[in-house]
Design an enzyme around this catalytic site. Structure first.
Site, PDB file in Angstrom:
ATOM      1  N   TYR A 122      55.437  43.948  56.429  1.00  0.00           N
ATOM      2  CA  TYR A 122      56.041  42.609  56.329  1.00  0.00           C
ATOM      3  C   TYR A 122      56.957  42.605  55.115  1.00  0.00           C
ATOM      4  CZ  TYR A 122      55.787  37.443  55.624  1.00  0.00           C
ATOM      5  OH  TYR A 122      56.044  36.106  55.448  1.00  0.00           O
ATOM      6  N   THR A 125      59.435  39.545  50.265  1.00  0.00           N
ATOM      7  CA  THR A 125      59.677  39.491  48.824  1.00  0.00           C
ATOM      8  C   THR A 125      60.820  40.411  48.402  1.00  0.00           C
ATOM      9  OG1 THR A 125      57.350  38.969  48.429  1.00  0.00           O
ATOM     10  CG2 THR A 125      58.604  39.831  46.569  1.00  0.00           C
ATOM     11  N   GLY A 130      60.478  36.017  44.444  1.00  0.00           N
ATOM     12  CA  GLY A 130      59.067  36.159  44.783  1.00  0.00           C
ATOM     13  C   GLY A 130      58.556  34.859  45.360  1.00  0.00           C
ATOM     14  N   GLN A 335      29.866  43.419  34.607  1.00  0.00           N
ATOM     15  CA  GLN A 335      29.134  43.131  33.370  1.00  0.00           C
ATOM     16  C   GLN A 335      27.644  43.441  33.522  1.00  0.00           C
ATOM     17  OE1 GLN A 335      30.675  42.263  30.634  1.00  0.00           O
ATOM     18  NE2 GLN A 335      28.898  41.973  29.311  1.00  0.00           N
ATOM     19  N   GLY A 339      27.683  49.590  30.993  1.00  0.00           N
ATOM     20  CA  GLY A 339      28.642  50.683  30.900  1.00  0.00           C
ATOM     21  C   GLY A 339      28.860  51.388  32.218  1.00  0.00           C
ATOM     22  N   GLU A 362      50.533  36.725  49.113  1.00  0.00           N
ATOM     23  CA  GLU A 362      50.443  35.657  50.141  1.00  0.00           C
ATOM     24  C   GLU A 362      50.723  34.288  49.526  1.00  0.00           C
ATOM     25  OE1 GLU A 362      50.305  36.580  53.055  1.00  0.00           O
ATOM     26  OE2 GLU A 362      49.022  38.322  53.326  1.00  0.00           O
TER      27      GLU A 362
END
Length: 379
Positions: A122, A125, A130, A335, A339, A362
């Site tokens: 598609y 843009t 934009g 979170q 780590g 979109e």
């Protein structure tokens, strides 16, 4: 008011989920590293009817409702939101051809589109337009040889990868009424592509500028009526916003499911970390947010399916709410993994990266707010 899925809808979800877990999830990291999705995946998805989810049955499509389609994208995104989102783009284009294309155009293009031997991109843009999409400058002039295109499209998923490009071009005056839609096959003379973009997320999707330099496509590749292309493009976006919301929802659900497993197995201070009340509250908040997002999304899809006058407003609201909820949830999942969440092996950091762009494409979530506010004030 019945919120339950029908047996058929549950079967659609289960079929898509099973395919994703078997054929996509095991390869998602490798495809991301390679920066591409194997072309042979698409015909296998098409065998399930996923090449034309809401293309009419008369045209050979699955004829599903927009609500049904969100179930497919939610389920596939639990395997990889990048792959699922690319399928959404193809389906948005397929629906445009079905809804607005002439019988001749559909006879030539739809068989390949539905089998996904022809993958569609598609192209709306541009580097300078934009959110202000109606300001696009790519121009198509009618000549004896065909439509002659000049201009550049930016951020195109499938640029240099897809088999054809559904392209919004200026054929008339400035503004939305001067825009038409044409199909440009990948082998069209004058068509070229920029270098692959190095992106934060959606890295398995090849993304590049699409460049038209005296590019020729047949006059019979005009979609619908000249000057109506902008309305066609905008009409496709309501459903696209539902699909991308479903991709956020499915990926966030997968992240939460993985986090529950991790917290059950991870020990700290003599017990599994899912036994700490403060962390349980976080889990509860994520569950509440995802359930609210799921309900909101399905209400918006129902409104689009039933032709409700406020369907566009609800699609915009759902897109804003669900994509932001999805990003918040996967961030919390990272979170809670500590780590380990930052490591690629656990798959959570990929979800964080993949979902971030859903608030931009979109129509940005700022534009979603604008749509909602304008409709509120118009009343």
């Amino acid at each position: 008011m019945d919120f339950a899925l029908s047996e058929e809808q549950q079967a659609i979800f289960d079929m898509a989920h099973a395919f994703g877990q078997e054929h996509i999830a095991p390869h998602a990291r490798a495809w991301e590293a390679q920066g591409t999705i194997p072309k042979d995946l698409w015909p296998r998805l098409a065998e399930l009817g996923f090449g034309g989810l809401y293309v009419s049955e008369e045209a050979g499509g699955a004829g599903l409702s927009r609500l049904d389609a969100t179930l497919v994208f939610e389920a596939l995104s639990m395997a990889c939101p990048s792959v699922a989102a690319f399928l959404s783009i193809h389906n948005m284009c397929a629906k445009m051809l079905d809804a607005y294309g002439s019988d001749d155009l559909k006879a030539r293009w739809m068989p390949g589109v539905l089998s996904m031997e022809t993958v569609l991109s598609y192209c709306l843009t541009e580097p300078g337009s934009g959110s202000d999409a109606a300001a696009l400058k790519t121009r198509a002039e009618k000549t004896n040889e065909g439509w002659r295109l000049n201009g550049t499209k930016a951020f195109i998923s499938g640029g240099g990868y897809s088999d054809a490009y559904v392209t919004m071009v200026r054929t008339g005056q400035d503004g939305p009424k001067g825009i038409s839609t044409v199909i440009v096959p990948a082998d069209a003379p004058g068509l070229s592509f920029g270098a692959l973009e190095d992106k934060m997320g959606w890295r398995s999707q090849p993304t590049a500028q699409v460049q038209f330099d005296d590019c020729l496509t047949g006059l019979d590749n005009l979609v619908g009526e000249e000057g109506r292309g902008f309305s066609y493009a905008m009409g496709g976006l309501d459903g696209g916003r539902l699909n991308i919301s479903a991709c956020s929802l499915g990926a966030a659900q997968a992240g939460l499911d993985a986090t529950l497993v991790y917290m059950r197995d991870r020990k700290a201070f003599g017990q599994s970390i899912d036994q700490f009340q403060a962390l349980q509250f976080r889990l509860a908040d994520m569950e509440i947010e995802l359930q609210a997002a799921r309900t909101f999304l399905r209400q918006a899809a129902w409104k689009l399916d039933t032709g409700a006058p406020d369907a566009t407003k609800f699609c915009a609201m759902a897109k804003k709410f669900v994509t932001e909820a999805g990003s918040r949830v996967v961030d919390q999942c990272l979170q809670l993994h500590g780590g380990y969440g930052y490591l690629a092996d656990y798959g959570i950091e990929k979800l964080v990266r993949d979902l971030r762009v859903h608030q931009i494409l979109e129509g940005t979530n700022e534009i979603m707010r604008l749509i909602v506010a304008r409709q509120m004030l118009a009343r």
